[in-house]
Design a protein around this motif. Structure first.
Motif, short mmCIF file in Angstrom:
data_model
loop_
_atom_site.label_atom_id
_atom_site.label_comp_id
_atom_site.label_asym_id
_atom_site.label_seq_id
_atom_site.Cartn_x
_atom_site.Cartn_y
_atom_site.Cartn_z
N GLU A 299 0.82 -1.22 0.00
CA GLU A 299 0.00 0.00 0.00
C GLU A 299 0.86 1.26 0.00
O GLU A 299 0.51 2.26 -0.65
N ARG A 300 1.98 1.22 0.70
CA ARG A 300 2.83 2.42 0.77
C ARG A 300 3.36 2.79 -0.62
O ARG A 300 3.36 3.95 -1.00
N MET A 301 3.81 1.78 -1.38
CA MET A 301 4.29 2.05 -2.74
C MET A 301 3.16 2.55 -3.63
O MET A 301 3.34 3.48 -4.43
N LEU A 302 1.98 1.93 -3.49
CA LEU A 302 0.83 2.34 -4.31
C LEU A 302 0.45 3.78 -4.03
O LEU A 302 0.16 4.56 -4.94
N LYS A 303 0.45 4.16 -2.76
CA LYS A 303 0.12 5.55 -2.40
C LYS A 303 1.15 6.52 -2.98
O LYS A 303 0.80 7.61 -3.43
N THR A 304 2.42 6.11 -2.98
CA THR A 304 3.48 6.96 -3.55
C THR A 304 3.25 7.16 -5.04
O THR A 304 3.41 8.27 -5.56
N ILE A 305 2.87 6.10 -5.74
CA ILE A 305 2.58 6.20 -7.18
C ILE A 305 1.42 7.15 -7.42
O ILE A 305 1.50 8.07 -8.25
N LEU A 306 0.31 6.93 -6.70
CA LEU A 306 -0.88 7.77 -6.89
C LEU A 306 -0.59 9.22 -6.52
O LEU A 306 -1.02 10.15 -7.23
N ARG A 307 0.12 9.43 -5.42
CA ARG A 307 0.41 10.79 -4.99
C ARG A 307 1.22 11.55 -6.04
O ARG A 307 0.94 12.72 -6.35
N ASN A 308 2.20 10.89 -6.63
CA ASN A 308 3.02 11.55 -7.64
C ASN A 308 2.25 11.82 -8.92
O ASN A 308 2.40 12.89 -9.53
N GLY A 344 -1.55 18.90 -21.41
CA GLY A 344 -1.12 17.83 -22.30
C GLY A 344 0.40 17.84 -22.45
O GLY A 344 1.09 18.74 -21.97
N ILE A 345 0.92 16.84 -23.13
CA ILE A 345 2.37 16.68 -23.24
C ILE A 345 2.76 16.40 -24.69
O ILE A 345 2.12 15.59 -25.37
N LYS A 346 3.83 17.04 -25.14
CA LYS A 346 4.34 16.79 -26.48
C LYS A 346 4.84 15.35 -26.60
O LYS A 346 5.34 14.79 -25.63
N GLU A 347 4.72 14.78 -27.80
CA GLU A 347 5.11 13.39 -28.00
C GLU A 347 6.58 13.15 -27.71
O GLU A 347 6.95 12.16 -27.07
N GLU A 348 7.46 14.10 -28.14
CA GLU A 348 8.89 13.90 -27.91
C GLU A 348 9.25 13.98 -26.43
O GLU A 348 10.22 13.37 -25.97
N VAL A 349 8.44 14.72 -25.66
CA VAL A 349 8.68 14.82 -24.22
C VAL A 349 8.15 13.57 -23.50
O VAL A 349 8.77 13.06 -22.57
N SER A 350 7.00 13.07 -23.95
CA SER A 350 6.36 11.93 -23.29
C SER A 350 7.25 10.68 -23.33
O SER A 350 7.18 9.83 -22.44
N LYS A 351 8.10 10.57 -24.35
CA LYS A 351 8.97 9.40 -24.47
C LYS A 351 10.07 9.38 -23.40
O LYS A 351 10.66 8.35 -23.12
N LYS A 352 10.35 10.55 -22.80
CA LYS A 352 11.44 10.65 -21.82
C LYS A 352 10.93 10.81 -20.39
O LYS A 352 11.74 10.84 -19.46
N LEU A 353 9.62 10.91 -20.21
CA LEU A 353 9.07 11.27 -18.91
C LEU A 353 9.47 10.33 -17.78
O LEU A 353 9.69 10.77 -16.65
N PHE A 354 9.55 9.05 -18.06
CA PHE A 354 9.79 8.08 -16.99
C PHE A 354 11.27 7.78 -16.77
O PHE A 354 11.61 6.87 -16.03
N LYS A 355 12.15 8.56 -17.43
CA LYS A 355 13.59 8.33 -17.28
C LYS A 355 14.18 9.34 -16.31
O LYS A 355 14.03 10.54 -16.47
N MET A 356 14.87 8.81 -15.31
CA MET A 356 15.47 9.65 -14.29
C MET A 356 16.54 10.57 -14.88
O MET A 356 16.68 11.72 -14.48
N SER A 357 17.30 10.06 -15.85
CA SER A 357 18.42 10.82 -16.40
C SER A 357 17.98 11.93 -17.34
O SER A 357 18.75 12.83 -17.65
N ALA A 376 9.72 9.08 -12.61
CA ALA A 376 10.72 8.00 -12.64
C ALA A 376 10.50 7.05 -11.47
O ALA A 376 10.61 5.83 -11.61
N LEU A 377 10.16 7.61 -10.32
CA LEU A 377 9.89 6.79 -9.14
C LEU A 377 8.63 5.96 -9.34
O LEU A 377 8.56 4.80 -8.92
N CYS A 378 7.62 6.55 -9.99
CA CYS A 378 6.38 5.81 -10.30
C CYS A 378 6.68 4.57 -11.12
O CYS A 378 6.19 3.48 -10.81
N LYS A 379 7.50 4.74 -12.15
CA LYS A 379 7.83 3.61 -13.01
C LYS A 379 8.58 2.54 -12.22
O LYS A 379 8.32 1.34 -12.37
#
Length: 411
Positions: A299-308, A344-357, A376-379
């Motif tokens: 539940e703690r991880m799930l709440k962190t995902i939802l909160r973010n 909304g989000i541009k397509e070129e930006v959406s491809k990088k959203l889940f990358k920490m770097s 990145a933490l959500c992923k």
């Protein structure tokens, strides 16, 4: 008398000739015997030499083969038979093409033909799957040999480099992982040096203003400053939580504690926590009823995902907008959705959203700053919980972040 002597002389000469013929015949016979012995000796020597050659070849670590000008195998050593799992009697006189896939067959037969034609040595790395078994990565060295009669042969050495290639690939992955970790480290230092200092400086400045207003008894302004401080502290604490959770997830220190939870209750708790922030921007934050849906997860991880995800939606939704959190039951998993009608989000930006770097952080609709760490933490957490996460968005038409989790614990 003369005639009698002449006859005697003639008889002596004939006898002498016969004697010489016998001697010559004897000499020829001896020579023939010698030649026969030499021939038999040569044959025996060739047999011994062939035996030595086969012994040497069979004791070589690498696989060795010889092919004729039709790519048919005329000689192979034991290592060759062992490598491909085929008995010698089954492959002699064949091309080996009968046992591999069409693509691999075309590749090595093309190289055979080229080497036989131009005589240029060929060194190549290729894959080989014999009779549908495990695919090997092999290194082959092929050269041409022409005998005294002008007949062409292909001489080759094969080495199984599967293990070394896998080790090389593992090393490359380790290098990439190290690069990613270094980028993460730089990102974390950047967040601590900038994104944490900024809100703390704001809180310090507002506190000083608040003290001054209290001294002047300006309660109206004091309440306004306190509300801003409250929001700033909440955002800073959320950022600190993300930093700590990310660091723990990277070092393997985060404890996974699955339990049976009611999704409706969990989502409501997260919404209650974030609703005050949404109301400061006049944003409607709600959930579609999901009563009765239970899953076994942390539940703690799930709440962190939802909160973010919800915090991210609030950041990029304009005043008067809305955010809806919903859950759909799908066979052995549930699908979560955090949908907004924001920028909304541009397509070129959406491809990088889940990358920490990746440096994908941008200002929100009220100039809110972000670290780029939350998604990145959500992923990372969704992956740990056995699910997938993705985004549906179009610039100017809102965003819909979705992720799935199994009904039961992945462990």
């Amino acid at each position: 008398m003369t005639d009698k002597l002449t006859r005697l002389e003639l008889e002596d000469k004939i006898a002498e000739l016969k004697k010489q013929n016998e001697i010559l015949r004897s000499q020829l016979s001896a020579q023939n015997q010698q030649k026969k012995g030499q021939k038999e000796s040569l044959v025996e020597q060739n047999k011994v030499a062939d035996g030595y050659i086969h012994t040497i070849l069979d004791n070589m670590g690498d696989s060795v083969f010889v092919k004729d000008d039709k790519s048919r195998l005329v000689l192979v050593n034991d290592a060759f038979c062992k490598m491909f799992g085929l008995p010698r009697e089954e492959i002699m006189g064949k091309t080996l093409a009968e046992h591999v896939s069409p693509d691999e067959r075309e590749s090595f037969l093309k190289i055979d033909s080229q080497v036989l034609a131009d005589g240029k040595e060929n060194i190549n790395e290729e894959t080989l799957t014999v009779r549908g078994a495990v695919t090997m990565i092999i290194s082959t060295r092929k050269s041409r040999y022409v005998d005294a009669s002008g007949k062409r042969f292909l001489v080759g050495v094969v080495r199984d480099i599967t293990a070394s290639k896998k080790a090389e690939q593992a090393l490359k992955q380790s290098e990439m992982r190290l690069i990613e970790l270094n980028a993460t480290k730089d990102k974390l230092f950047s967040i601590m040096g900038h994104d944490l200092r900024a809100p703390l400086n704001n809180i310090l400045g507002l506190s000083e203003l608040l003290i001054e207003r209290v001294r002047k008894s300006d309660t109206g302004k004091s309440a306004e400053y306190l509300e801003i401080i409250k929001v700033s502290v909440k955002n800073t604490l959320a950022l600190l939580d993300n930093l700590l959770n990310w660091a723990k997830s990277q070092t393997g220190e985060i404890n996974y504690k699955p339990e049976k939870i009611d999704l409706s209750t969990t989502i409501r708790h997260v919404i209650e926590l974030l609703d005050p922030i949404a109301r400061t921007k006049n944003i409607s934050l709600s959930q579609i009823a999901s009563e009765g849906i239970e899953i076994y997860t942390d539940e703690r991880m799930l709440k962190t995902i939802l909160r973010n995800l919800i915090s991210n939606a609030i950041k990029f939704t304009k005043s008067g907008g809305s955010i809806i959190v919903s859950v759909v039951l799908e066979q052995n998993q549930v699908q979560f959705s955090v949908s907004d009608n924001g920028l909304g989000i541009k397509e070129e930006v959406s491809k990088k959203l889940f990358k920490m770097s990746a440096n994908t952080s941008s200002l929100g609709t009220a100039n809110e700053k972000g670290s780029g760490l939350g998604l990145a933490l959500c992923k990372e957490f969704v992956k740990k919980l056995g699910g997938d996460i993705w985004l549906k968005s179009k610039e100017g038409d809102g965003s819909d972040f979705r992720f799935t989790l199994p009904l039961n614990s992945p462990e």
